[in-house]
Design a protein around this motif. Structure first.
Motif, PDB file in Angstrom:
ATOM      1  N   SER A 343       0.857  -1.183   0.000  1.00  0.00           N
ATOM      2  CA  SER A 343       0.000   0.000   0.000  1.00  0.00           C
ATOM      3  C   SER A 343       0.897   1.237   0.000  1.00  0.00           C
ATOM      4  O   SER A 343       1.751   1.381   0.874  1.00  0.00           O
ATOM      5  CB  SER A 343      -0.899   0.008   1.240  1.00  0.00           C
ATOM      6  OG  SER A 343      -1.799  -1.067   1.211  1.00  0.00           O
ATOM      7  N   VAL A 346      -1.817   4.702   3.454  1.00  0.00           N
ATOM      8  CA  VAL A 346      -2.935   4.231   4.266  1.00  0.00           C
ATOM      9  C   VAL A 346      -3.495   5.425   5.017  1.00  0.00           C
ATOM     10  O   VAL A 346      -2.749   6.124   5.716  1.00  0.00           O
ATOM     11  CB  VAL A 346      -2.493   3.135   5.264  1.00  0.00           C
ATOM     12  CG1 VAL A 346      -3.644   2.743   6.170  1.00  0.00           C
ATOM     13  CG2 VAL A 346      -1.958   1.923   4.518  1.00  0.00           C
ATOM     14  N   GLU A 394      -6.737   2.036   1.862  1.00  0.00           N
ATOM     15  CA  GLU A 394      -5.420   1.561   1.453  1.00  0.00           C
ATOM     16  C   GLU A 394      -5.314   1.716  -0.058  1.00  0.00           C
ATOM     17  O   GLU A 394      -6.122   1.149  -0.794  1.00  0.00           O
ATOM     18  CB  GLU A 394      -5.222   0.091   1.858  1.00  0.00           C
ATOM     19  CG  GLU A 394      -5.289  -0.125   3.358  1.00  0.00           C
ATOM     20  CD  GLU A 394      -5.090  -1.579   3.759  1.00  0.00           C
ATOM     21  OE1 GLU A 394      -4.976  -2.438   2.845  1.00  0.00           O
ATOM     22  OE2 GLU A 394      -5.043  -1.866   4.970  1.00  0.00           O
TER      23      GLU A 394
END
Length: 452
Positions: A343, A346, A394
């Motif tokens: 990711s 976030v 995410e």
């Protein structure tokens, strides 16, 4: 500092803000602070124009468009020793070629006010910190540990050098499960104890290392974490600096949590994963230490101003125990960015909910850098405006379909809702509210639309 220097330092924030805003560049507070830090040390800041070379008085060059191969070569050849290159959209793999020609100095993770990874680098460290390092009033404490089974002599050379250089230290034996081998969870537990016992920034150095000169560089950098990457991708914990910041503490705690959960996994990989997780959630200010802070004892190419010499074979077999380990992340880590399987950012909402939404942005490699940057900003702004009842966003950037499949698989395994978009698509302002009305975990919403 002369009166002219003071005037320049006072006017610097306004000049930088005007330069950034007029070129549509959004930086988070930590990124903005690092850019000002570079400008104060090196001088004039400019935006790189495609096909041109920086003016002689431009020492900090901001690159917002990925240059072609010839253009990257021309930029590289035009840089002076006291120059730095800053890439505000460093998460985009289109900048990887330019980065590969330069020395990585550091990277700063994204945040809601600056949802991009900022990369900075140059030709060599001497431009940033002169020979011998800058004197600083910032205290620093060297910490280290070794298996009790190894005996007191394990850290004798390091202790002697620290005493010679009058550097505060805390070196202690610890109990280990595997005799003369320290597990990552045992190392991180020791470092957490040091974090709570001392108030200074910590510089961890492997106990069997020695010092050739005082390790001043880390305390001059005002960063969260500083470490060396062997071969530009393999994170090593043998020399590790932690500044006194919440971001540094978050990384240390995350590393310890992962290491405790996977005690048999190589610590370099565990540190890599902790870095990736932390830098996606907070604007982690990372500096990549030069080879002089991670020199093998037998390395014939050891720099003249080596600071930390490690008891390592020249083939680095003490680092990654498996030559194929971490293959999936090497390309991204060589460019100091998160990979398509991580990711990139976030973002937590104010909603007390456990539901997570994963946004997969595909076709990064075939999209314009500004287009990708604008799409990242649109996603994070839409989530901040209306999270749709989701507790966390995410966002993953995927260049190829293989990355898309991997990101989807990871999201499904976590029971996340999934949205797949392309950078050129216009997103509705109620995107997350609309998707949130259908709570089928693991299902994918593919945004319709074609490139105009």
């Amino acid at each position: 500092m002369t009166s002219a220097d003071m005037t320049q330092a006072e006017s610097l924030p306004d000049n930088l803000d005007q330069l950034l805003s007029s070129n549509g560049i959004r930086l988070g507070a930590a990124q903005r602070r690092r850019l000002a830090w570079l400008a104060q040390r090196l001088g004039g800041t400019t935006i790189h124009q495609s096909g041109s070379v920086p003016a002689p008085d431009s020492h900090v060059v901001i690159v917002v468009e990925p240059p072609s191969g010839p253009a990257a070569e021309m930029l590289y050849r035009s840089l002076r020793a006291n120059s730095a290159v800053v890439i505000p959209f460093g998460e985009n793999p289109a900048f990887d070629f330019l980065k590969s020609k330069l020395t990585d100095f550091g990277t700063i993770g994204p945040s809601l006010d600056g949802p991009h990874e900022m990369w900075w680098g140059g030709l060599n460290w001497r431009a940033i910190v002169p020979d011998g390092g800058s004197r600083t009033s910032t205290p620093l404490r060297v910490v280290s540990c070794y298996p009790r089974a190894c005996g007191h002599d394990q850290a004798r050379r390091l202790r002697d050098k620290l005493a010679e250089f009058e550097i505060a230290s805390d070196i202690a034996p610890i109990e280990t499960v595997d005799g003369e081998h320290i597990r990552a969870s045992e190392r991180t537990a020791f470092m957490l104890r040091m974090w709570h016992e001392h108030r200074e920034p910590l510089l961890f150095i492997e106990a069997d290392a020695t010092l050739s000169e005082p390790p001043r560089l880390p305390s001059c950098l005002d960063c969260d974490i500083a470490l060396h990457r062997w071969n530009r991708w393999e994170m090593s914990a043998r020399t590790l600096f932690l500044g006194r910041s919440p971001a540094a503490e978050a990384l240390l705690q995350t590393w310890h949590h992962i290491a405790s959960a996977y005690p048999q996994v190589w610590e370099g990989y565990l540190l890599d994963q902790a870095w990736s997780l932390t830098s996606s959630q907070v604007p982690l200010d990372t500096v990549w230490l030069p080879r002089s802070y991670h020199a093998p004892a037998e390395d014939l190419g050891t720099p003249r101003h080596t600071a930390v010499v490690h008891n390592l074979p020249v083939d680095s077999s003490d680092l990654g125990p498996d030559a194929e380990f971490g293959m999936a992340m090497r390309t991204a880590r060589r460019a100091s960015r998160s990979g398509g399987r991580d990711s990139m950012i976030v973002v937590k909402s104010e909603t007390m909910a456990s539901d997570v939404i994963t946004v997969i942005m595909r076709d990064i490699a075939t999209s314009d850098a500004r287009e990708v940057a604008a799409s990242i900003e649109a996603v994070t702004e839409a989530f901040a405006a209306d999270c749709g009842g989701f507790g966390r966003l995410e966002l993953s950037l995927c260049s190829w379909q293989d990355d898309v499949r991997t990101a989807k698989s990871a999201a499904r395994s976590a029971n996340n809702r999934i949205i797949e978009i392309a950078p050129w698509q216009t997103l509705p302002t109620d995107l997350f509210r609309t998707v949130g009305q259908s709570r089928n975990a693991g299902s994918v919403v593919v945004m319709a639309g074609h490139r105009g």
